[in-house]
Write a protein that holds these residues in place. Structure first.
Motif, PDB file in Angstrom:
ATOM      1  N   GLY A 147       0.649  -0.882   0.159  1.00 54.60           N
ATOM      2  CA  GLY A 147      -0.133  -0.501  -0.040  1.00 54.60           C
ATOM      3  C   GLY A 147       0.997   1.320  -0.017  1.00 54.60           C
ATOM      4  O   GLY A 147       1.417   1.098  -0.765  1.00 54.60           O
ATOM      5  N   GLU A 166       2.689  -0.750  -7.113  1.00 54.48           N
ATOM      6  CA  GLU A 166       2.153  -1.127  -8.585  1.00 54.48           C
ATOM      7  C   GLU A 166       3.183  -2.465  -9.286  1.00 54.48           C
ATOM      8  O   GLU A 166       1.972  -3.009  -9.456  1.00 54.48           O
ATOM      9  CB  GLU A 166       2.271   0.312  -9.722  1.00 54.48           C
ATOM     10  N   LEU A 169       0.667  -5.058  -7.468  1.00 58.51           N
ATOM     11  CA  LEU A 169      -0.649  -4.851  -7.973  1.00 58.51           C
ATOM     12  C   LEU A 169      -0.562  -5.856  -8.560  1.00 58.51           C
ATOM     13  O   LEU A 169      -1.313  -6.579  -8.911  1.00 58.51           O
ATOM     14  CB  LEU A 169      -1.298  -3.934  -8.181  1.00 58.51           C
ATOM     15  N   LEU A 181      -4.119  -3.949   2.079  1.00 60.86           N
ATOM     16  CA  LEU A 181      -3.462  -2.730   1.837  1.00 60.86           C
ATOM     17  C   LEU A 181      -3.340  -1.961   3.229  1.00 60.86           C
ATOM     18  O   LEU A 181      -3.964  -2.024   3.980  1.00 60.86           O
ATOM     19  CB  LEU A 181      -5.003  -1.964   1.608  1.00 60.86           C
ATOM     20  N   LEU A 194      -5.456   2.948  -7.223  1.00 60.99           N
ATOM     21  CA  LEU A 194      -6.313   0.961  -7.705  1.00 60.99           C
ATOM     22  C   LEU A 194      -7.571   1.045  -8.524  1.00 60.99           C
ATOM     23  O   LEU A 194      -7.853   0.056  -9.353  1.00 60.99           O
ATOM     24  CB  LEU A 194      -6.982   1.115  -6.525  1.00 60.99           C
ATOM     25  N   LYS A 195      -7.922   2.504  -8.953  1.00 58.53           N
ATOM     26  CA  LYS A 195      -8.726   2.453  -9.924  1.00 58.53           C
ATOM     27  C   LYS A 195      -8.244   2.331 -11.248  1.00 58.53           C
ATOM     28  O   LYS A 195      -8.899   1.534 -11.806  1.00 58.53           O
ATOM     29  CB  LYS A 195      -9.451   4.440 -10.459  1.00 58.53           C
ATOM     30  N   TYR A 197      -5.401  -0.177 -11.351  1.00 50.59           N
ATOM     31  CA  TYR A 197      -5.889  -1.937 -11.645  1.00 50.59           C
ATOM     32  C   TYR A 197      -7.214  -2.587 -11.524  1.00 50.59           C
ATOM     33  O   TYR A 197      -7.433  -3.438 -11.392  1.00 50.59           O
ATOM     34  CB  TYR A 197      -4.434  -2.210 -10.268  1.00 50.59           C
ATOM     35  N   HIS A 198      -8.143  -1.983 -11.019  1.00 51.06           N
ATOM     36  CA  HIS A 198      -9.360  -2.088 -10.299  1.00 51.06           C
ATOM     37  C   HIS A 198     -10.381  -3.683 -11.606  1.00 51.06           C
ATOM     38  O   HIS A 198     -10.217  -4.395 -11.093  1.00 51.06           O
ATOM     39  CB  HIS A 198     -10.462  -0.594 -10.839  1.00 51.06           C
ATOM     40  N   LEU A 201      -8.025  -6.688 -10.345  1.00 56.67           N
ATOM     41  CA  LEU A 201      -7.998  -7.023  -9.220  1.00 56.67           C
ATOM     42  C   LEU A 201      -9.294  -7.318  -9.036  1.00 56.67           C
ATOM     43  O   LEU A 201     -10.059  -7.585  -8.456  1.00 56.67           O
ATOM     44  CB  LEU A 201      -7.670  -6.079  -8.096  1.00 56.67           C
ATOM     45  N   PHE A 225     -13.836  -2.534  -1.424  1.00 60.48           N
ATOM     46  CA  PHE A 225     -12.928  -3.552  -0.549  1.00 60.48           C
ATOM     47  C   PHE A 225     -13.885  -3.014   0.613  1.00 60.48           C
ATOM     48  O   PHE A 225     -14.317  -2.660   0.686  1.00 60.48           O
ATOM     49  CB  PHE A 225     -11.074  -2.039  -0.594  1.00 60.48           C
TER      50      PHE A 225
END
Length: 355
Positions: A147, A166, A169, A181, A194-195, A197-198, A201, A225
């Protein structure tokens, strides 16, 4: 044994304190078997052993393996089932890179080597679980603790933390494992990353040791989450309000983050410790008093050192804040944790995706 069951979703059981070492000085023998015995007596059924480096990840997996193979002294049936994380804490993301320039070829090569070592560790753990005929109970169930931490940038600057996050992720996306996280004063950047890679994930995650604002909670919940709560999540009156009004029971998970994050007299939550004639301060420690580390007695806890059994106090305080039965809070939190970390395909996913 109590009828209420718990899942401690963040416990640093490889910390030196459980070896009897405090600030580099040895005070007593390792007592992890007594710690797990106390946890079992308080109804803790599962514990996620967290890691913050490649070395700690190996240690966490080793501890899980030892408990499953009965290699710890005094191993008894009914002990909590241990699981591990694999990952690098944001304050240690510099370990990914060599040199000062994270864009240099040397740094990229170093990062790939470190990521490869994490990946190989995941494969080794998956293979060991399969060999032990426990495919349905993998030893590694999350990537983390990863995180961002902008409260301690003296250990690792934000740009290095972001790049380290990253990389992890990418690993989580590859092996389809959920995330554990870390987030300190960094929600805006964490959410932005996070957005991006959303969509990759697919396994979700837990933002553990949450102590943020209502806006922080809502932005993380909007991404799907779960929110992890421990003693440090209950320090201020504002913390209590956020837990009460903004974190629904179906997205809440409880943890200890032991040996840290115990509820202390300076915390706003401490007002509930003796509320309405109940002695919450004694919950979780029914096996007896705790002693100073200098006067440690085998079979007893250490004053100031948190343990998984302390989760009972966290649950009790949250039940007071939300005006819900303690058993209901514990059941919901455990169900959420099991749903996130113990999905039936988790262990197979990590092996098949990385192999």
């Amino acid at each position: 044994m109590t009828e209420v069951a718990y899942f401690d979703a963040a416990a640093n059981l490889t910390d030196d304190m459980y070896l009897g070492v405090y600030n580099g000085r040895k005070y007593h023998d390792p007592d992890i078997s007594h710690i797990l015995e106390r946890a079992a007596g308080e109804g803790i059924r599962e514990i996620l052993v967290t890691a913050g480096s490649l070395e700690q990840s190996r240690a966490a997996i080793n501890l899980v393996s030892k408990t499953r193979r009965g290699q710890l002294s005094q191993l008894r049936s009914g002990w909590p089932k241990l699981y591990a994380t694999v990952g690098v804490h944001p304050t240690r993301c510099g370990e990914f890179f060599s040199g000062d320039n994270i864009s240099s070829m040397a740094a990229k090569s170093s990062a790939e080597a470190h990521l490869r070592a994490l990946r190989e560790l995941l494969l080794e753990a998956a293979a060991a679980s399969k060999e032990a005929a426990s495919e349905t109970a993998p030893s590694v169930v999350a990537i983390g603790e990863c995180g961002l931490d902008y409260a301690r940038t003296q250990f690792c600057e934000p740009e290095v933390q972001k790049r380290g996050l990253e990389l992890q992720l990418q690993l989580a996306a590859e092996c389809r494992l959920p995330l554990l996280l870390h987030n300190r004063e960094s929600t805006a950047d964490l959410v932005e990353i996070l957005k991006r890679y959303h969509k990759r994930l697919c396994a979700g995650g837990l933002v553990h040791s949450f102590d943020g604002s209502p806006e922080d909670a809502l932005s993380l919940l909007d991404l799907g989450f779960y929110i992890g709560l421990n003693g440090c999540s209950l320090k201020t009156e504002e913390n209590l309000r956020v837990v009460r009004d903004y974190i629904p029971l179906d997205r809440l998970i409880i943890e200890t983050d032991c040996p840290y994050c115990e509820i202390r007299p300076s915390h706003a939550s401490y007002q509930f410790m003796s509320a309405q004639g109940e002695d919450i301060a004694r919950l979780g420690w029914s096996s007896g008093p705790r002693f100073e580390k200098k006067k440690h007695r085998p079979g007893f806890g250490v004053r100031g050192r948190n343990e998984p059994c302390g989760i009972v106090q966290v649950c009790a305080v949250i039940s007071k804040i939300k005006s819900l039965p303690m058993k209901e809070v514990a059941a919901a939190a455990r169900s959420n944790a099991r749903s996130l970390f113990l999905h039936s395909e988790t262990g197979k996913a990590s092996e098949n995706s990385l192999g």
